[in-house]
Motif scaffolding. Structure first.
Motif, PDB file in Angstrom:
ATOM      1  N   ALA A 285       0.828  -1.204   0.000  1.00 12.14           N
ATOM      2  CA  ALA A 285       0.000   0.000   0.000  1.00 12.14           C
ATOM      3  C   ALA A 285       0.867   1.262   0.000  1.00 12.14           C
ATOM      4  CB  ALA A 285      -0.932  -0.010   1.214  1.00 12.14           C
ATOM      5  N   ASP A 286       1.970   1.229   0.755  1.00 12.13           N
ATOM      6  CA  ASP A 286       2.882   2.385   0.755  1.00 12.13           C
ATOM      7  C   ASP A 286       3.493   2.611  -0.620  1.00 12.13           C
ATOM      8  OD1 ASP A 286       2.348   2.713   3.418  1.00 12.13           O
ATOM      9  OD2 ASP A 286       4.155   1.685   4.111  1.00 12.13           O
ATOM     10  N   ILE A 287       3.814   1.528  -1.326  1.00 17.56           N
ATOM     11  CA  ILE A 287       4.360   1.680  -2.683  1.00 17.56           C
ATOM     12  C   ILE A 287       3.343   2.342  -3.601  1.00 17.56           C
ATOM     13  CG2 ILE A 287       5.120   0.399  -4.713  1.00 17.56           C
ATOM     14  CD1 ILE A 287       6.409  -1.623  -2.848  1.00 17.56           C
ATOM     15  N   GLY A 288       2.087   1.887  -3.531  1.00 17.22           N
ATOM     16  CA  GLY A 288       1.053   2.504  -4.353  1.00 17.22           C
ATOM     17  C   GLY A 288       0.854   3.967  -4.031  1.00 17.22           C
ATOM     18  N   GLU A 289       0.909   4.318  -2.736  1.00 22.67           N
ATOM     19  CA  GLU A 289       0.752   5.721  -2.352  1.00 22.67           C
ATOM     20  C   GLU A 289       1.943   6.562  -2.809  1.00 22.67           C
ATOM     21  OE1 GLU A 289      -0.016   8.381   1.709  1.00 22.67           O
ATOM     22  OE2 GLU A 289       0.107   6.192   1.792  1.00 22.67           O
ATOM     23  N   GLU A 290       3.143   6.014  -2.681  1.00 19.81           N
ATOM     24  CA  GLU A 290       4.334   6.763  -3.091  1.00 19.81           C
ATOM     25  C   GLU A 290       4.359   6.992  -4.598  1.00 19.81           C
ATOM     26  OE1 GLU A 290       9.227   6.353  -2.827  1.00 19.81           O
ATOM     27  OE2 GLU A 290       7.904   4.949  -1.776  1.00 19.81           O
ATOM     28  N   LEU A 291       3.956   5.994  -5.365  1.00 20.01           N
ATOM     29  CA  LEU A 291       3.952   6.122  -6.826  1.00 20.01           C
ATOM     30  C   LEU A 291       2.667   6.733  -7.350  1.00 20.01           C
ATOM     31  CD1 LEU A 291       5.525   2.671  -7.816  1.00 20.01           C
ATOM     32  CD2 LEU A 291       6.666   4.887  -7.631  1.00 20.01           C
ATOM     33  N   ASP A 292       1.720   7.002  -6.448  1.00 11.41           N
ATOM     34  CA  ASP A 292       0.424   7.563  -6.848  1.00 11.41           C
ATOM     35  C   ASP A 292      -0.287   6.639  -7.839  1.00 11.41           C
ATOM     36  OD1 ASP A 292      -1.664   9.319  -6.848  1.00 11.41           O
ATOM     37  OD2 ASP A 292      -0.805  10.694  -8.325  1.00 11.41           O
ATOM     38  N   LEU A 293      -0.296   5.352  -7.500  1.00 11.59           N
ATOM     39  CA  LEU A 293      -0.941   4.351  -8.341  1.00 11.59           C
ATOM     40  C   LEU A 293      -1.889   3.527  -7.480  1.00 11.59           C
ATOM     41  CD1 LEU A 293       2.090   3.032 -10.439  1.00 11.59           C
ATOM     42  CD2 LEU A 293       0.291   4.592 -11.226  1.00 11.59           C
ATOM     43  N   ALA A 294      -2.986   3.094  -8.091  1.00  8.96           N
ATOM     44  CA  ALA A 294      -3.942   2.257  -7.376  1.00  8.96           C
ATOM     45  C   ALA A 294      -3.438   0.821  -7.368  1.00  8.96           C
ATOM     46  CB  ALA A 294      -5.308   2.327  -8.057  1.00  8.96           C
ATOM     47  N   VAL A 295      -3.437   0.230  -6.182  1.00  8.21           N
ATOM     48  CA  VAL A 295      -2.985  -1.156  -6.037  1.00  8.21           C
ATOM     49  C   VAL A 295      -4.088  -1.937  -5.322  1.00  8.21           C
ATOM     50  CG1 VAL A 295      -1.786  -0.594  -3.883  1.00  8.21           C
ATOM     51  CG2 VAL A 295      -1.184  -2.670  -5.137  1.00  8.21           C
ATOM     52  N   GLU A 296      -4.386  -3.105  -5.831  1.00  8.47           N
ATOM     53  CA  GLU A 296      -5.420  -3.928  -5.220  1.00  8.47           C
ATOM     54  C   GLU A 296      -4.936  -4.441  -3.866  1.00  8.47           C
ATOM     55  OE1 GLU A 296      -6.357  -7.025  -7.895  1.00  8.47           O
ATOM     56  OE2 GLU A 296      -7.182  -5.688  -9.442  1.00  8.47           O
ATOM     57  N   PRO A 297      -5.787  -4.358  -2.836  1.00  3.96           N
ATOM     58  CA  PRO A 297      -5.358  -4.832  -1.503  1.00  3.96           C
ATOM     59  C   PRO A 297      -5.170  -6.343  -1.490  1.00  3.96           C
ATOM     60  CG  PRO A 297      -7.696  -4.283  -1.509  1.00  3.96           C
ATOM     61  CD  PRO A 297      -7.156  -3.828  -2.838  1.00  3.96           C
ATOM     62  N   VAL A 298      -4.312  -6.781  -0.598  1.00  7.02           N
ATOM     63  CA  VAL A 298      -4.046  -8.215  -0.447  1.00  7.02           C
ATOM     64  C   VAL A 298      -5.215  -8.813   0.323  1.00  7.02           C
ATOM     65  CG1 VAL A 298      -2.474  -9.942   0.444  1.00  7.02           C
ATOM     66  CG2 VAL A 298      -1.576  -7.791  -0.453  1.00  7.02           C
ATOM     67  N   ASP A 299      -6.012  -9.644  -0.360  1.00  2.00           N
ATOM     68  CA  ASP A 299      -7.220 -10.190   0.253  1.00  2.00           C
ATOM     69  C   ASP A 299      -7.057 -11.628   0.714  1.00  2.00           C
ATOM     70  OD1 ASP A 299      -6.933 -11.266  -2.204  1.00  2.00           O
ATOM     71  OD2 ASP A 299      -8.958 -10.838  -2.936  1.00  2.00           O
ATOM     72  N   SER A 300      -5.847 -12.122   0.755  1.00  2.00           N
ATOM     73  CA  SER A 300      -5.614 -13.504   1.204  1.00  2.00           C
ATOM     74  C   SER A 300      -4.619 -13.513   2.350  1.00  2.00           C
ATOM     75  CB  SER A 300      -5.105 -14.369   0.044  1.00  2.00           C
ATOM     76  OG  SER A 300      -3.839 -13.888  -0.406  1.00  2.00           O
ATOM     77  N   ARG A 301      -4.510 -14.657   2.992  1.00  2.00           N
ATOM     78  CA  ARG A 301      -3.559 -14.853   4.079  1.00  2.00           C
ATOM     79  C   ARG A 301      -2.776 -16.138   3.810  1.00  2.00           C
ATOM     80  NH1 ARG A 301      -4.503 -10.444   4.877  1.00  2.00           N
ATOM     81  NH2 ARG A 301      -5.043  -9.338   6.804  1.00  2.00           N
ATOM     82  N   PRO A 302      -1.516 -16.161   4.217  1.00  2.00           N
ATOM     83  CA  PRO A 302      -0.751 -17.406   4.018  1.00  2.00           C
ATOM     84  C   PRO A 302      -1.321 -18.525   4.888  1.00  2.00           C
ATOM     85  CG  PRO A 302       0.509 -15.810   5.296  1.00  2.00           C
ATOM     86  CD  PRO A 302      -0.695 -15.083   4.786  1.00  2.00           C
ATOM     87  N   VAL A 303      -1.501 -19.677   4.266  1.00  2.00           N
ATOM     88  CA  VAL A 303      -2.070 -20.836   4.971  1.00  2.00           C
ATOM     89  C   VAL A 303      -0.932 -21.740   5.435  1.00  2.00           C
ATOM     90  CG1 VAL A 303      -3.579 -22.837   4.772  1.00  2.00           C
ATOM     91  CG2 VAL A 303      -4.163 -20.695   3.596  1.00  2.00           C
ATOM     92  N   LEU A 409      -0.234  -2.733 -10.121  1.00  2.00           N
ATOM     93  CA  LEU A 409       0.446  -1.453 -10.325  1.00  2.00           C
ATOM     94  C   LEU A 409       0.748  -1.224 -11.800  1.00  2.00           C
ATOM     95  CD1 LEU A 409       2.920  -1.557  -7.303  1.00  2.00           C
ATOM     96  CD2 LEU A 409       0.961  -0.025  -7.554  1.00  2.00           C
ATOM     97  N   GLY A 410       1.094  -2.294 -12.522  1.00  2.00           N
ATOM     98  CA  GLY A 410       1.352  -2.152 -13.958  1.00  2.00           C
ATOM     99  C   GLY A 410       0.110  -1.706 -14.704  1.00  2.00           C
ATOM    100  N   ARG A 411      -1.057  -2.249 -14.339  1.00  2.00           N
ATOM    101  CA  ARG A 411      -2.296  -1.806 -14.984  1.00  2.00           C
ATOM    102  C   ARG A 411      -2.582  -0.346 -14.682  1.00  2.00           C
ATOM    103  NH1 ARG A 411      -3.923  -7.015 -13.310  1.00  2.00           N
ATOM    104  NH2 ARG A 411      -4.875  -6.148 -11.414  1.00  2.00           N
ATOM    105  N   SER A 412      -2.387   0.035 -13.424  1.00  2.00           N
ATOM    106  CA  SER A 412      -2.608   1.440 -13.066  1.00  2.00           C
ATOM    107  C   SER A 412      -1.636   2.359 -13.790  1.00  2.00           C
ATOM    108  CB  SER A 412      -2.476   1.624 -11.551  1.00  2.00           C
ATOM    109  OG  SER A 412      -3.420   0.832 -10.854  1.00  2.00           O
ATOM    110  N   ALA A 413      -0.370   1.921 -13.884  1.00  2.00           N
ATOM    111  CA  ALA A 413       0.624   2.733 -14.595  1.00  2.00           C
ATOM    112  C   ALA A 413       0.280   2.835 -16.075  1.00  2.00           C
ATOM    113  CB  ALA A 413       2.018   2.124 -14.407  1.00  2.00           C
ATOM    114  N   ALA A 414      -0.213   1.734 -16.657  1.00  2.00           N
ATOM    115  CA  ALA A 414      -0.599   1.783 -18.066  1.00  2.00           C
ATOM    116  C   ALA A 414      -1.767   2.735 -18.286  1.00  2.00           C
ATOM    117  CB  ALA A 414      -0.960   0.376 -18.541  1.00  2.00           C
ATOM    118  N   GLU A 415      -2.737   2.719 -17.375  1.00  2.00           N
ATOM    119  CA  GLU A 415      -3.855   3.654 -17.490  1.00  2.00           C
ATOM    120  C   GLU A 415      -3.379   5.101 -17.363  1.00  2.00           C
ATOM    121  OE1 GLU A 415      -6.556   2.456 -14.491  1.00  2.00           O
ATOM    122  OE2 GLU A 415      -7.161   0.579 -15.496  1.00  2.00           O
TER     123      GLU A 415
END
Length: 486
Positions: A285-303, A409-415
């Motif tokens: 999330a910090d990377i997305g905020e620093e680059l001003d790009l939308a990043v999908e949140p991590v919706d899973s947990r390691p099992v 992030l690549g999709r957001s950067a492409a947009e």
């Protein structure tokens, strides 16, 4: 009634616009600063009451005088600014008289007069026949010396061709202005400079877009690589620290807590998974905020699946240890019984019973300690194996999460690049439109000049021929007048 001069020009092209001036029946006295203009105006007003003598500020824009008296000082010859002033005030008037003032204090005024006449003759053909006189309108001593000026002005105003020559001169100025305007339209006021600026802007916009895109791409790759390294390192360190803590717990593990140790390992493994998940989510999330790009949140947990500890029954080992312990206990019991029999024979029976009990206790203690140590060794190996599997699972989950974030992030950067590309294309298109507009305007101006300049040149030739014919008629009189002035 149509003016004959206007008729002459309209025969060449009736669409040529006539001079938009108002001829005023006044004599304009003009000249550079400190040349004595006001003194000449006052002197001429006294000597020629039938004439209206004014200075330049008395005429409105678009007014043209009947005659122009141009006054210069006898201090030095004309300068470029003085000649430009004369061109301005006499643009629509043919009758011009040059006056060298303050001849009472400057003995070299005749040389200055000759120099002024030569300078003006070189500047334009129309000034070759301009009469020049010397004057002292406000002398320090004596009476004003303006008689020659008055005679020259009366002679100029009495010319029967004056009105026609002034109209021709106005037409000449009008035609020259039209030709100059057409030339300026072709050259364009700062058109080349504006075109150069536009081309520089176009190049700068494209370079800036490419530079920003490259920098953003490099920053994205760098951040992703750093995140992959840092998060993998964080997962390994977290697993290593948990393994060390669990091994410390195993070293102090009691017999009663052996059975519940598997649950503790599962709890600690779950904590590690949660810590890694939180750290990964926060850093991505910090990377997305620093680059001003939308990043999908991590919706899973390691099992992490942690089974039961591989503790086995110690049947053969316990029997062996029981045999060894029994031998050790029997030896201890016999030793104690002999010691008591030798030291206190009356306690020999009690010593034998006590030795037997002590032997049994020691046998059980040895068997229990040996079993606990074996369980600890098994748990230690199991913890190492479990933490290894946890580390592998964490690293795989971190890799998948970073890979998914990189794709997001690549999709957001492409947009964003597409939006920037659209804005850049719009800016470039606007600049290209303005460049084309300047080119079209230049082509139109050149076509208009090519179409109108020949007509204007023909009209100029006709007007100047007429002026030359009229000036030749009065040339002899002006020559005599100039000789008398000298």
């Amino acid at each position: 009634m149509t003016d004959p001069v206007d008729t002459l020009v309209s025969q060449i092209d009736p669409r040529l616009p006539a001079p938009s001036i108002v001829r005023r029946d006044v004599v304009l006295v003009s000249g550079p600063w400190l040349a004595g203009v006001s003194s000449v105006v006052a002197a001429l007003g006294d000597r020629l009451p039938e004439c209206t003598v004014v200075e330049a500020d008395a005429l409105a824009a678009g007014d043209a005088p009947t005659a122009v008296v141009f006054v210069v000082s006898a201090t030095a010859p004309l300068t470029e600014s003085d000649c430009a002033l004369l061109d301005s005030v006499a643009a629509d008037t043919d009758a011009v008289i040059g006056v060298v003032s303050k001849i009472d204090v400057h003995r070299t005024w005749r040389e200055v007069l000759d120099a002024d006449r030569a300078l003006l003759a070189q500047r334009a053909p129309r000034y070759r026949d301009v009469p020049w006189v010397g004057a002292a309108a406000a002398p320090d001593l004596g009476t004003p010396v303006v008689e020659e000026l008055v005679d020259c002005l009366r002679h100029a105003l009495a010319e029967d061709t004056l009105d026609r020559r002034n109209r021709l001169r106005a037409w000449e100025n009008r035609l020259l202005t039209l030709r100059s305007r057409l030339d300026r339209d072709v050259a364009g006021a700062g058109r080349e400079a504006r075109l150069a600026t536009l081309r520089e802007q176009r190049t700068a916009v494209l370079q800036q877009f490419r530079l920003d895109k490259s920098q953003r791409s490099i920053a994205l790759r760098s951040q992703i690589q750093q995140a992959r390294l840092q998060l993998s390192y964080f997962a390994r360190n977290r697993c290593a620290s948990v393994r060390a803590e669990l091994q410390e717990d195993i070293a102090g593990l009691s017999r009663r807590s052996v059975d519940g140790f598997s649950d503790e390992v599962r709890r600690r493994a779950t904590e590690v998974a949660d810590d890694v998940a939180v750290g990964v989510s926060r850093q991505l999330a910090d990377i997305g905020e620093e680059l001003d790009l939308a990043v999908e949140p991590v919706d899973s947990r390691p099992v992490v699946e942690v089974g039961a500890a591989p503790l086995r029954p110690h049947g053969p080992e316990n029997r062996l240890m029981l045999l060894l312990g029994a031998g050790f206990g029997l030896g201890v019991a016999l030793t104690l019984s002999r010691m008591l029999a030798d030291l206190a024979p009356q306690w020999s029976v009690g010593g034998a019973i006590g030795g037997a009990v002590l032997g049994v206790v020691l046998t059980l203690w040895v068997v229990g300690v040996r079993s606990l140590l074996q369980d600890r060794a098994v748990l230690d190996r199991w913890v190492v194996e479990v933490t290894g599997r946890v580390r592998t699972a964490m690293e795989e989950w971190v890799g998948r999460s970073v890979l998914a974030a990189e794709a997001s992030l690549g999709r957001s950067a492409a947009e964003r690049d597409a939006a920037d590309s659209a804005r850049t294309a719009e800016s470039v298109a606007r600049i290209d439109r303005e460049i084309r507009e300047h080119a079209v305007a230049g082509a139109r101006a050149a076509a208009a000049r090519d179409r109108h300049v020949p007509v204007i040149e023909s009209a100029l030739v006709a007007v100047r021929e007429e002026l030359d014919a009229l000036n030749r008629c009065k040339g002899a009189n002006y020559e005599l007048l100039n000789r008398s002035c000298e």
